[in-house]
Design an enzyme around this catalytic site. Structure first.
Site, mmCIF file in Angstrom:
data_model
loop_
_atom_site.group_PDB
_atom_site.id
_atom_site.type_symbol
_atom_site.label_atom_id
_atom_site.label_comp_id
_atom_site.label_asym_id
_atom_site.label_seq_id
_atom_site.Cartn_x
_atom_site.Cartn_y
_atom_site.Cartn_z
ATOM 1 N N PHE A 22 0.848 -1.193 0.000
ATOM 2 C CA PHE A 22 0.000 0.000 0.000
ATOM 3 C C PHE A 22 0.883 1.242 0.000
ATOM 4 C CE2 PHE A 22 -3.107 3.047 1.641
ATOM 5 C CZ PHE A 22 -4.212 2.717 0.881
ATOM 6 N N GLU A 59 -0.285 -5.440 8.380
ATOM 7 C CA GLU A 59 0.210 -6.816 8.239
ATOM 8 C C GLU A 59 1.701 -6.951 8.533
ATOM 9 O OE1 GLU A 59 -3.582 -6.340 6.470
ATOM 10 O OE2 GLU A 59 -1.774 -5.299 5.812
ATOM 11 N N VAL A 82 2.275 5.194 6.056
ATOM 12 C CA VAL A 82 0.892 5.416 6.458
ATOM 13 C C VAL A 82 0.672 6.920 6.405
ATOM 14 C CG1 VAL A 82 -0.871 5.008 8.206
ATOM 15 C CG2 VAL A 82 1.067 3.424 8.016
ATOM 16 N N ILE A 83 -0.272 7.338 5.582
ATOM 17 C CA ILE A 83 -0.530 8.763 5.384
ATOM 18 C C ILE A 83 -1.892 9.100 6.000
ATOM 19 C CG2 ILE A 83 -0.803 10.602 3.674
ATOM 20 C CD1 ILE A 83 0.965 8.795 1.791
ATOM 21 N N GLY A 86 -8.801 11.435 6.778
ATOM 22 C CA GLY A 86 -9.769 12.216 7.535
ATOM 23 C C GLY A 86 -10.432 11.480 8.680
ATOM 24 N N THR A 87 -9.991 10.246 8.959
ATOM 25 C CA THR A 87 -10.600 9.452 10.035
ATOM 26 C C THR A 87 -9.533 9.029 11.037
ATOM 27 O OG1 THR A 87 -10.225 7.313 8.961
ATOM 28 C CG2 THR A 87 -12.235 8.505 8.330
ATOM 29 N N HIS A 89 -8.542 6.201 11.664
ATOM 30 C CA HIS A 89 -7.907 4.963 11.200
ATOM 31 C C HIS A 89 -6.376 5.059 11.264
ATOM 32 C CE1 HIS A 89 -7.532 1.290 8.831
ATOM 33 N NE2 HIS A 89 -6.707 1.929 8.015
ATOM 34 N N PHE A 114 12.737 0.141 12.229
ATOM 35 C CA PHE A 114 11.470 0.784 11.863
ATOM 36 C C PHE A 114 11.693 1.797 10.752
ATOM 37 C CE2 PHE A 114 7.876 3.686 12.523
ATOM 38 C CZ PHE A 114 6.836 2.786 12.640
ATOM 39 N N ARG A 128 10.587 12.209 2.795
ATOM 40 C CA ARG A 128 11.288 11.236 3.637
ATOM 41 C C ARG A 128 11.662 9.957 2.886
ATOM 42 N NH1 ARG A 128 8.485 14.715 6.141
ATOM 43 N NH2 ARG A 128 8.853 15.344 8.298
#
Length: 156
Positions: A22, A59, A82-83, A86-87, A89, A114, A128
């Protein structure tokens, strides 16, 4: 006084890179940086680098755990991005992923570096992943190499 510090060369090290698909347009740059660093600074042979792909950041801990369980690797480099949307999540994903990767490291006594970007915007991710703010994949690879050597020194 004895001071233990690890260098970067680890020519015999076996490294697993676990990477999420992703946001692959970002993650592939992290992967390139990590592999380049392992080869140039760690002197790690390409034959000793294994790349394991999974669907997303959530995962990564399970994949890292399964990799660690094999006992075949000296370190794991986790990569992804991970971007924020609006939630809430984003917060759940980042928190659980981070905890899970740390747990794998402690459970199996293996460095899990990491290299997962947790950012507010796509622009921050791009910065980055090899532009203005360096390459966090390369930095994670350096951390893995150093930890291999630190742990080796502690054990000797």
């Amino acid at each position: 006084m004895k001071v233990i510090e690890g260098g970067f060369p680890a020519p015999n090290a076996k490294i697993a890179i676990v990477i999420s698909r992703f946001n692959s347009f970002i993650n592939e740059s992290l992967l390139s940086g990590a592999i380049d660093t392992l080869k140039r600074h760690g002197q790690v042979s390409e034959d000793n680098i294994t790349v394991v792909r999974c669907p997303g950041a959530v995962e990564l801990p399970l994949v890292a755990q399964r990799v660690a369980k094999t006992g075949k690797f000296d370190a794991i480099v986790s990569l992804g991005s991970v971007i924020r949307g609006g939630t809430p999540h984003f917060d759940y994903v980042c928190s659980e992923m981070n905890k899970g990767l740390a747990q794998v490291s402690l459970e199996f006594s293996i460095p899990v570096a990491f290299g997962v970007l947790t950012v507010d915007t796509i622009d921050q991710a791009i910065e980055r992943a090899g532009t203005k703010a360096g390459n966090k994949g390369a930095e994670a690879a350096l951390s893995a190499l150093e930890m291999i050597n630190v742990l080796s020194e502690i054990d000797s």
